[in-house]
Design a protein around this motif. Structure first.
Motif, PDB file in Angstrom:
ATOM      1  N   THR A   1       0.818  -0.999   0.375  1.00 12.91           N
ATOM      2  CA  THR A   1      -0.471   0.235   0.035  1.00 12.91           C
ATOM      3  C   THR A   1       0.980   1.014  -0.231  1.00 12.91           C
ATOM      4  N   ASP A   2       0.816   2.300   0.971  1.00  9.45           N
ATOM      5  CA  ASP A   2       1.469   3.503   0.777  1.00  9.45           C
ATOM      6  C   ASP A   2       2.747   3.712   1.638  1.00  9.45           C
ATOM      7  N   MET A   3       3.333   4.437   1.369  1.00  7.49           N
ATOM      8  CA  MET A   3       5.243   4.795   2.215  1.00  7.49           C
ATOM      9  C   MET A   3       5.105   6.273   2.158  1.00  7.49           C
ATOM     10  N   ALA A   4       5.719   5.793   2.987  1.00  6.86           N
ATOM     11  CA  ALA A   4       6.587   6.820   4.001  1.00  6.86           C
ATOM     12  C   ALA A   4       8.123   7.346   3.954  1.00  6.86           C
ATOM     13  N   PHE A   5       9.086   7.801   4.369  1.00  7.21           N
ATOM     14  CA  PHE A   5      10.209   8.313   4.271  1.00  7.21           C
ATOM     15  C   PHE A   5      10.948   8.288   5.192  1.00  7.21           C
ATOM     16  N   GLN A   6      12.194   8.547   5.934  1.00  6.26           N
ATOM     17  CA  GLN A   6      13.230   8.804   6.438  1.00  6.26           C
ATOM     18  C   GLN A   6      14.480   9.067   6.747  1.00  6.26           C
ATOM     19  N   GLY A   7      14.807   9.977   6.815  1.00  7.25           N
ATOM     20  CA  GLY A   7      16.619   9.531   6.631  1.00  7.25           C
ATOM     21  C   GLY A   7      16.893   8.876   5.360  1.00  7.25           C
ATOM     22  N   ARG A   8      17.457   7.254   5.425  1.00  5.86           N
ATOM     23  CA  ARG A   8      17.995   6.481   4.708  1.00  5.86           C
ATOM     24  C   ARG A   8      16.508   5.652   4.653  1.00  5.86           C
ATOM     25  N   TYR A   9      15.877   5.957   5.164  1.00  2.62           N
ATOM     26  CA  TYR A   9      14.970   4.363   4.867  1.00  2.62           C
ATOM     27  C   TYR A   9      13.571   4.669   4.222  1.00  2.62           C
TER      28      TYR A   9
ATOM     29  N   SER B   1       2.683   6.438   7.978  1.00  2.34           N
ATOM     30  CA  SER B   1       3.547   7.996   8.074  1.00  2.34           C
ATOM     31  C   SER B   1       4.465   7.752   9.269  1.00  2.34           C
ATOM     32  N   VAL B   2       5.920   8.676   9.332  1.00  2.00           N
ATOM     33  CA  VAL B   2       6.133   8.637  10.363  1.00  2.00           C
ATOM     34  C   VAL B   2       6.583   9.569  10.321  1.00  2.00           C
ATOM     35  N   SER B   3       7.042  10.046  12.211  1.00  2.00           N
ATOM     36  CA  SER B   3       7.350  10.932  12.481  1.00  2.00           C
ATOM     37  C   SER B   3       8.291  10.951  13.521  1.00  2.00           C
ATOM     38  N   GLY B   4       9.682  11.209  13.445  1.00  2.00           N
ATOM     39  CA  GLY B   4      10.961  11.025  14.777  1.00  2.00           C
ATOM     40  C   GLY B   4      10.608   9.480  14.953  1.00  2.00           C
ATOM     41  N   ASP B   5      10.844   9.153  16.173  1.00  2.00           N
ATOM     42  CA  ASP B   5      11.111   7.748  16.406  1.00  2.00           C
ATOM     43  C   ASP B   5       9.358   6.855  15.982  1.00  2.00           C
ATOM     44  N   LEU B   6       8.542   7.798  16.022  1.00  2.00           N
ATOM     45  CA  LEU B   6       7.238   7.108  15.807  1.00  2.00           C
ATOM     46  C   LEU B   6       6.383   6.765  14.653  1.00  2.00           C
ATOM     47  N   LEU B   7       5.537   5.840  14.543  1.00  2.00           N
ATOM     48  CA  LEU B   7       5.307   5.103  13.147  1.00  2.00           C
ATOM     49  C   LEU B   7       3.650   4.892  13.356  1.00  2.00           C
ATOM     50  N   PHE B   8       2.602   5.464  12.512  1.00  2.00           N
ATOM     51  CA  PHE B   8       1.615   5.120  12.479  1.00  2.00           C
ATOM     52  C   PHE B   8       0.708   4.492  11.085  1.00  2.00           C
TER      53      PHE B   8
ATOM     54  N   ILE C   1      -5.803   3.321  14.626  1.00  2.00           N
ATOM     55  CA  ILE C   1      -4.619   3.822  14.364  1.00  2.00           C
ATOM     56  C   ILE C   1      -3.764   2.516  15.668  1.00  2.00           C
ATOM     57  N   ARG C   2      -3.041   2.053  14.806  1.00  2.00           N
ATOM     58  CA  ARG C   2      -2.255   2.075  15.566  1.00  2.00           C
ATOM     59  C   ARG C   2      -0.398   2.288  15.555  1.00  2.00           C
ATOM     60  N   VAL C   3       0.371   2.473  16.687  1.00  2.00           N
ATOM     61  CA  VAL C   3       1.567   3.942  16.677  1.00  2.00           C
ATOM     62  C   VAL C   3       2.482   2.543  17.061  1.00  2.00           C
ATOM     63  N   PHE C   4       3.363   2.605  16.919  1.00  2.00           N
ATOM     64  CA  PHE C   4       4.840   1.940  16.732  1.00  2.00           C
ATOM     65  C   PHE C   4       5.631   3.154  17.355  1.00  2.00           C
ATOM     66  N   ASP C   5       7.242   2.406  17.646  1.00  2.00           N
ATOM     67  CA  ASP C   5       8.905   3.501  17.818  1.00  2.00           C
ATOM     68  C   ASP C   5       9.529   2.757  17.044  1.00  2.00           C
TER      69      ASP C   5
ATOM     70  N   HIS D   1      14.122  -3.225  13.981  1.00  2.00           N
ATOM     71  CA  HIS D   1      13.247  -3.859  15.128  1.00  2.00           C
ATOM     72  C   HIS D   1      12.146  -3.187  15.907  1.00  2.00           C
ATOM     73  N   PRO D   2      11.325  -2.468  14.982  1.00  2.00           N
ATOM     74  CA  PRO D   2       9.799  -1.665  15.531  1.00  2.00           C
ATOM     75  C   PRO D   2       9.143  -2.285  16.427  1.00  2.00           C
ATOM     76  N   ARG D   3       9.069  -1.356  17.310  1.00  2.00           N
ATOM     77  CA  ARG D   3       8.039  -2.192  18.513  1.00  2.00           C
ATOM     78  C   ARG D   3       6.720  -1.468  18.565  1.00  2.00           C
ATOM     79  N   TYR D   4       5.509  -2.265  18.488  1.00  2.00           N
ATOM     80  CA  TYR D   4       3.906  -1.786  18.852  1.00  2.00           C
ATOM     81  C   TYR D   4       4.289  -1.108  20.371  1.00  2.00           C
ATOM     82  N   LEU D   5       3.131  -0.115  20.145  1.00  2.00           N
ATOM     83  CA  LEU D   5       3.246   1.122  21.033  1.00  2.00           C
ATOM     84  C   LEU D   5       1.707   0.908  21.864  1.00  2.00           C
TER      85      LEU D   5
END
Length: 459
Positions: free
Chosen positions: A69-77, A113-120, A148-152, A158-162
């Motif tokens: 499905t959809d995409m988001a980007f941060q730094g080299r990822y 989507s992503v913002s800092g250390d969070l992914l939604f 909405i689910r939130v991940f670290d 190793h993303p972590r479900y919050l």
């Protein structure tokens, strides 16, 4: 893609599609189309567009409906959603990307989507619970979850479900809006409905949901507002409420929403209390208002129409160039939208290929209005709308039809990020494309630290 339970909108879309196909109108092409339809899985592209890499879907995302499905980007990822979870790709070397994490967490569509250390992640189907081990739920049962689910993602491998946040009618998509300070984020949650047979999506659902996320303590994320924006829709309209997508442009204090039967312009100077500025309609041409993109200077908005709900072949010579297309609106200094033109890919597709305008965003070319966009099996299109009345495709990439028993595929979304185009192909995985064209080369100098297509920033 439109939500299966939104039957009224899809029925209306099917009727419009039938009318378009029977009208005998041919789609005028701004440039000569290639001869014939590509063979099965055959790759075709313009001379200025090159496929430089592909990362195919792999276990655990190798089931028949584990669609990208959809995409988001941060730094080299690059982060790519999937109906079964999401993948983290290292794109530090764009021509040799590699998957560094595949997180299994089912839920349609898992727009991301992503913002800092969070992914939604947006989950727009009832689940038996909010965990990643949940099963598809019963919409009529009480206690089912969607939202909405939130991940670290501080450790990309190793993303972590919050945390989860239940939202009314789930979350088809969402957009990140910054708060007054860096300590708070807001998510504008778009979801269709109502569905009278459900407990989580009761009528009338003429609102969006706003989730507040304390960045330092995301476990306290919660719904803080459900502004009603669409109660003034004419009587007799489809019962569909809510929005499909909302794109925000915080620097302009504006948001544009594609809200199924119409497009809306919002003032978001107070992010918790968005104010409706204008509603625009196009009953002759648009069926399912799907997404919105501002020009960089904020003087235009491109709305797309997902005629057929993403499941139909609408890029046929028999379907008008103004249906299943993009509409370009001028945004006046008085903050009024005025329609100026339409764009549809000029390359006819076969009746085996789902094809319609879908997710895209700007190519950051200073002084020009250029957009890259996924068209499902119509492929990836780069087009220039600097002259709003006469937009033109300037580059493309596509594959031919899939196997005879597969009719859903192609580019879900295509975005330009730090010198390359990335396309999330529903069945083929992540494509990386290089665009070499003097008209777009200035974009290669624009570097971003983070990119979410529905949260625009100027360049």
């Amino acid at each position: 893609m439109s939500r299966p339970r939104l039957k009224t909108a899809l029925v209306a879309s099917a009727l419009l599609l039938a009318a378009a196909c029977s009208s005998g109108e041919s789609a005028p092409s701004p440039q000569a189309a290639p001869t014939g339809i590509p063979g099965r899985d055959e790759i075709r592209h313009s001379p200025n567009m090159t496929l430089v890499a592909n990362v195919p879907l792999a276990a655990p995302f190798d089931g028949p409906e584990d669609w990208g499905t959809d995409m988001a980007f941060q730094g080299r990822y690059a982060f790519v959603g999937n109906y079964k979870g999401f993948t983290v790709h290292d794109i530090g070397d764009p021509e040799h990307p590699k998957a560094v994490a595949r997180v299994e967490c089912p839920g349609g569509q898992n727009d991301i989507s992503v913002s800092g250390d969070l992914l939604f992640l947006s989950v727009d189907e009832p689940r038996t619970d909010d965990t990643c081990a949940s099963d598809a739920g019963d919409p009529s049962a009480s206690g089912e979850w969607e939202g909405i689910r939130v991940f670290d993602i501080s450790d990309k491998t190793h993303p972590r479900y919050l945390k989860s946040v239940r939202t009314e009618c789930g979350s088809h998509t969402h957009a990140i809006v910054p708060g007054e300070d860096a300590g708070t984020l807001y998510l504008y949650v778009s979801s269709p409905g109502p569905a009278s047979e459900t407990t989580g999506c009761p009528p009338p659902h003429q609102n969006i949901s706003i989730v507040e996320v304390p960045v330092a303590d995301p476990g306290k994320a919660r719904v803080v507002a459900k502004p009603e924006l669409f109660a003034g829709r004419p009587q007799g309209e489809t019962s569909a409420g809510g929005c499909h997508d909302i794109t925000v442009y915080p620097e302009k204090n504006l948001a544009a929403g594609a809200c199924f039967g119409d497009g809306v312009l919002l003032d978001i100077s107070d992010p918790v209390r968005p104010r409706l500025l204008q509603t625009v309609r196009d009953e002759k041409n648009f069926s399912i208002w799907h997404s919105a993109t501002f020009s960089n200077d904020g003087t235009k908005v491109v709305f797309s129409d997902e005629l057929g709900g993403g499941m139909a072949a609408t890029c046929l010579p028999s379907v008008s160039a103004t249906k299943g297309a993009d509409a370009i609106y001028a945004l006046t200094p008085e903050r009024k939208l005025v329609r100026q033109g339409y764009f549809k890919i000029p390359r006819a597709q076969s009746d085996e290929e789902n094809c319609v305008a879908h997710n895209g965003a700007l190519v950051p070319v200073p002084g020009r209005d250029v957009m890259v966009q996924g068209w499902y099996m119509g492929g990836v299109s780069v087009w220039d709308f600097t002259d709003s009345a006469h937009p033109q495709e300037i580059a493309y990439f596509e594959r031919g039809p899939l196997a005879p028993d597969l009719h859903l595929g192609g580019s879900w979304s295509a975005y330009y990020y730090n010198g390359y185009i990335y396309s999330s192909d529903i069945t083929k995985g992540l494509d990386v494309l290089r665009l070499d064209d003097p008209r777009t080369d200035p974009a290669k100098a624009v570097r971003l630290d983070e990119f979410n297509a529905q949260s625009q920033h100027s360049y």
